[in-house]
Design a protein around this motif. Sequence first.
Motif, PDB file in Angstrom:
ATOM      1  N   ALA A 106     -13.733   4.535  10.291  1.00  0.00           N
ATOM      2  CA  ALA A 106     -12.311   4.902  10.288  1.00  0.00           C
ATOM      3  C   ALA A 106     -11.594   4.328   9.073  1.00  0.00           C
ATOM      4  N   TYR A 107     -12.123   3.224   8.546  1.00  0.00           N
ATOM      5  CA  TYR A 107     -11.490   2.575   7.390  1.00  0.00           C
ATOM      6  C   TYR A 107     -12.322   2.727   6.108  1.00  0.00           C
ATOM      7  N   ASP A 108     -13.319   3.590   6.178  1.00  0.00           N
ATOM      8  CA  ASP A 108     -14.105   3.898   4.975  1.00  0.00           C
ATOM      9  C   ASP A 108     -14.686   5.298   5.147  1.00  0.00           C
ATOM     10  N   GLY A 158      -1.023  -4.084  14.367  1.00  0.00           N
ATOM     11  CA  GLY A 158      -2.360  -4.551  13.996  1.00  0.00           C
ATOM     12  C   GLY A 158      -2.421  -5.231  12.634  1.00  0.00           C
ATOM     13  N   ASN A 159      -1.399  -5.032  11.812  1.00  0.00           N
ATOM     14  CA  ASN A 159      -1.384  -5.706  10.504  1.00  0.00           C
ATOM     15  C   ASN A 159      -1.111  -7.206  10.638  1.00  0.00           C
ATOM     16  N   PHE A 160      -0.537  -7.613  11.757  1.00  0.00           N
ATOM     17  CA  PHE A 160      -0.176  -9.021  11.947  1.00  0.00           C
ATOM     18  C   PHE A 160      -1.321  -9.806  12.568  1.00  0.00           C
ATOM     19  N   THR A 210      -6.848  -6.887   1.178  1.00  0.00           N
ATOM     20  CA  THR A 210      -5.648  -6.051   1.090  1.00  0.00           C
ATOM     21  C   THR A 210      -5.032  -5.682   2.445  1.00  0.00           C
ATOM     22  N   GLU A 211      -5.792  -5.764   3.529  1.00  0.00           N
ATOM     23  CA  GLU A 211      -5.217  -5.418   4.832  1.00  0.00           C
ATOM     24  C   GLU A 211      -6.062  -5.935   5.975  1.00  0.00           C
ATOM     25  N   ASN A 212      -5.399  -6.302   7.056  1.00  0.00           N
ATOM     26  CA  ASN A 212      -6.052  -6.547   8.339  1.00  0.00           C
ATOM     27  C   ASN A 212      -5.576  -5.495   9.323  1.00  0.00           C
ATOM     28  N   ALA A 213      -6.472  -5.018  10.149  1.00  0.00           N
ATOM     29  CA  ALA A 213      -6.090  -4.124  11.244  1.00  0.00           C
ATOM     30  C   ALA A 213      -6.704  -4.704  12.515  1.00  0.00           C
ATOM     31  N   TYR A 214      -5.913  -5.501  13.218  1.00  0.00           N
ATOM     32  CA  TYR A 214      -6.402  -6.142  14.442  1.00  0.00           C
ATOM     33  C   TYR A 214      -6.576  -5.108  15.535  1.00  0.00           C
ATOM     34  N   LEU A 268      -1.075   9.361   0.808  1.00  0.00           N
ATOM     35  CA  LEU A 268      -2.498   9.145   1.117  1.00  0.00           C
ATOM     36  C   LEU A 268      -2.653   8.689   2.568  1.00  0.00           C
ATOM     37  N   PHE A 269      -1.718   7.864   3.042  1.00  0.00           N
ATOM     38  CA  PHE A 269      -1.816   7.459   4.446  1.00  0.00           C
ATOM     39  C   PHE A 269      -1.657   8.671   5.356  1.00  0.00           C
ATOM     40  N   GLU A 270      -0.723   9.569   5.027  1.00  0.00           N
ATOM     41  CA  GLU A 270      -0.585  10.784   5.854  1.00  0.00           C
ATOM     42  C   GLU A 270      -1.887  11.575   5.874  1.00  0.00           C
ATOM     43  N   GLU A 312     -11.094  -5.546   8.211  1.00  0.00           N
ATOM     44  CA  GLU A 312     -10.502  -6.042   6.970  1.00  0.00           C
ATOM     45  C   GLU A 312     -10.761  -5.018   5.872  1.00  0.00           C
ATOM     46  N   MET A 313      -9.764  -4.765   5.054  1.00  0.00           N
ATOM     47  CA  MET A 313      -9.976  -3.976   3.843  1.00  0.00           C
ATOM     48  C   MET A 313      -9.920  -4.940   2.664  1.00  0.00           C
ATOM     49  N   HIS A 314     -10.859  -4.733   1.761  1.00  0.00           N
ATOM     50  CA  HIS A 314     -10.912  -5.534   0.532  1.00  0.00           C
ATOM     51  C   HIS A 314     -11.132  -4.608  -0.654  1.00  0.00           C
ATOM     52  N   GLU A 371     -12.622  10.866  10.838  1.00  0.00           N
ATOM     53  CA  GLU A 371     -13.014   9.500  11.229  1.00  0.00           C
ATOM     54  C   GLU A 371     -11.848   8.681  11.781  1.00  0.00           C
ATOM     55  N   TYR A 372     -10.621   9.096  11.507  1.00  0.00           N
ATOM     56  CA  TYR A 372      -9.448   8.288  11.860  1.00  0.00           C
ATOM     57  C   TYR A 372      -8.670   9.001  12.967  1.00  0.00           C
ATOM     58  N   ASP A 373      -9.010   8.693  14.223  1.00  0.00           N
ATOM     59  CA  ASP A 373      -8.393   9.444  15.318  1.00  0.00           C
ATOM     60  C   ASP A 373      -7.209   8.719  15.933  1.00  0.00           C
ATOM     61  N   ALA A 393      -9.154   5.667  -1.843  1.00  0.00           N
ATOM     62  CA  ALA A 393      -8.074   5.991  -2.781  1.00  0.00           C
ATOM     63  C   ALA A 393      -6.782   5.277  -2.384  1.00  0.00           C
ATOM     64  N   PHE A 394      -6.533   5.253  -1.075  1.00  0.00           N
ATOM     65  CA  PHE A 394      -5.340   4.579  -0.538  1.00  0.00           C
ATOM     66  C   PHE A 394      -5.354   3.093  -0.916  1.00  0.00           C
ATOM     67  N   ASP A 395      -6.518   2.466  -0.754  1.00  0.00           N
ATOM     68  CA  ASP A 395      -6.667   1.035  -1.056  1.00  0.00           C
ATOM     69  C   ASP A 395      -6.566   0.813  -2.577  1.00  0.00           C
ATOM     70  N   LEU A 448       0.831  -1.207   0.000  1.00  0.00           N
ATOM     71  CA  LEU A 448       0.000   0.000   0.000  1.00  0.00           C
ATOM     72  C   LEU A 448       0.871   1.264   0.000  1.00  0.00           C
ATOM     73  N   TYR A 449       2.157   1.111   0.352  1.00  0.00           N
ATOM     74  CA  TYR A 449       2.987   2.299   0.592  1.00  0.00           C
ATOM     75  C   TYR A 449       4.017   2.557  -0.504  1.00  0.00           C
ATOM     76  N   ASP A 450       3.536   2.848  -1.714  1.00  0.00           N
ATOM     77  CA  ASP A 450       4.458   3.458  -2.680  1.00  0.00           C
ATOM     78  C   ASP A 450       4.468   4.959  -2.343  1.00  0.00           C
ATOM     79  N   PRO A 490       5.405   2.629  17.001  1.00  0.00           N
ATOM     80  CA  PRO A 490       4.134   3.306  17.254  1.00  0.00           C
ATOM     81  C   PRO A 490       3.113   3.058  16.138  1.00  0.00           C
ATOM     82  N   GLY A 491       1.940   3.681  16.273  1.00  0.00           N
ATOM     83  CA  GLY A 491       0.988   3.732  15.170  1.00  0.00           C
ATOM     84  C   GLY A 491       0.103   2.520  15.002  1.00  0.00           C
ATOM     85  N   SER A 492       0.225   1.561  15.909  1.00  0.00           N
ATOM     86  CA  SER A 492      -0.557   0.320  15.814  1.00  0.00           C
ATOM     87  C   SER A 492      -0.275  -0.451  14.530  1.00  0.00           C
ATOM     88  N   SER A 493       0.948  -0.324  14.015  1.00  0.00           N
ATOM     89  CA  SER A 493       1.312  -1.138  12.859  1.00  0.00           C
ATOM     90  C   SER A 493       1.282  -2.619  13.209  1.00  0.00           C
TER      91      SER A 493
HETATM   92  C1  AVJ Z   1      -0.586   2.007   9.521  1.00  0.00           C
HETATM   93  C2  AVJ Z   1      -1.373  -0.218   9.747  1.00  0.00           C
HETATM   94  C3  AVJ Z   1      -1.697   1.324  11.527  1.00  0.00           C
HETATM   95  O1  AVJ Z   1      -4.290  -0.205  10.130  1.00  0.00           O
HETATM   96  O2  AVJ Z   1      -4.908   1.723  10.878  1.00  0.00           O
HETATM   97  C4  AVJ Z   1      -5.171   3.125   7.783  1.00  0.00           C
HETATM   98  C5  AVJ Z   1      -3.131   1.541   8.031  1.00  0.00           C
HETATM   99  N1  AVJ Z   1      -5.153   1.367   6.594  1.00  0.00           N
HETATM  100  N2  AVJ Z   1      -6.292   3.111   7.053  1.00  0.00           N
HETATM  101  C6  AVJ Z   1      -4.155   1.018  10.220  1.00  0.00           C
HETATM  102  C7  AVJ Z   1      -4.448   2.011   7.496  1.00  0.00           C
HETATM  103  C8  AVJ Z   1      -6.267   2.053   6.323  1.00  0.00           C
HETATM  104  C9  AVJ Z   1      -2.983   1.671   9.508  1.00  0.00           C
HETATM  105  N3  AVJ Z   1      -1.674   1.186  10.047  1.00  0.00           N
END
Ligand code: AVJ
Length: 322
Positions: free
Chosen positions: A208-210, A166-168, A282-286, A45-47, A254-256, A54-56, A218-220, A37-39, A161-164
Amino acid sequence: MTTPQFTQLYQHNAAAVAQELLHGLSAPQAYTSPKYLYDALGSRLFEAITELPEYDLTRTEAQLMRLHTPDMAEHLPAGACWVDLGAGNCEKAGRLLGPMQAARYVAVDISVDFVRQALGNLQHQHPGLPMAGLGTDFSAGLDLPDALALDPAQPRVLFYPGSSIGNFTPEQALGFLQSLHRACGTAAGSGLLIGVDLLKDPAELAAAYDDALGVTAAFDLNLLLHINRLVGSDFAVRDWQHLSRFNAAQSRVEMHLKARHALRVRWPGGERAFAAGETIHTENAYKWQVPSFAALLQASGFSSTQVWTDAAQRFAVFWAQS
Ligand code: AVJ
């Protein structure tokens, strides 16, 4: 002023990347690793996502860090080497280096180019602090190379930091945290400072994810453009729709990307048909809870944990001593 030292460990191997991506895209439930996702555009877009109403997550974490810096300074070792995992613009760690009396700073990111400029700027703010940039893909575990010449007697603070995390999946997170525990080394006082997003109202998580502006969409979707460049495929962004869903059984968002109609994607040497409505995961955020994440840290080998959370228990920062 000292000058940062840069090391690029793993030069990305185009053939291996294409093979990994096509393996996932050909699976019955197609999937891709979130690292794609991070080119350059994806990172921007993530920034932008971190500024959405919605994304606090990012704001809540920053506030927690700011509020509890004095208390953290009592628990974390002074004179430590700070290892910033996924450093990016180096801003989050940059705010802590002074108050925590860091003695060295190592910015780790998948590409050393991502940290080169940020590290140069940070060096100007901390002229005497030895700094290094390390380019490595640590998603399968962290290995600190001899080239860094880390002092075994200097305590280490691994900063994630950042709850990265959560991807695992929980299983992957255990293996990953075990590798971080090893990377803490043997000096007394070392540990891991990690930010973790907590389980909350599913409707809030879905938003937060939509988001309403469509930045997350756009990010997805931008992933498809990145994949086209990496494997030479012919994904058309307009054929796909971003979707986020909360999977309560697994405690994850889950993002799809969902095919808007039946279609076929081609790449050199292969192709895949997608039925209407079929998805690429495309992504899990546990989303963790404080007791289960504390238990995970213990299971990974850390001896004691300290946690800071906000009043609404939206986010947690853990200090886990090795
Ligand atoms: C960077 C993995 C913490 O899962 O919240 C944000 C990535 N994906 N919106 C997250 C993300 C969609 C983010 N992390």
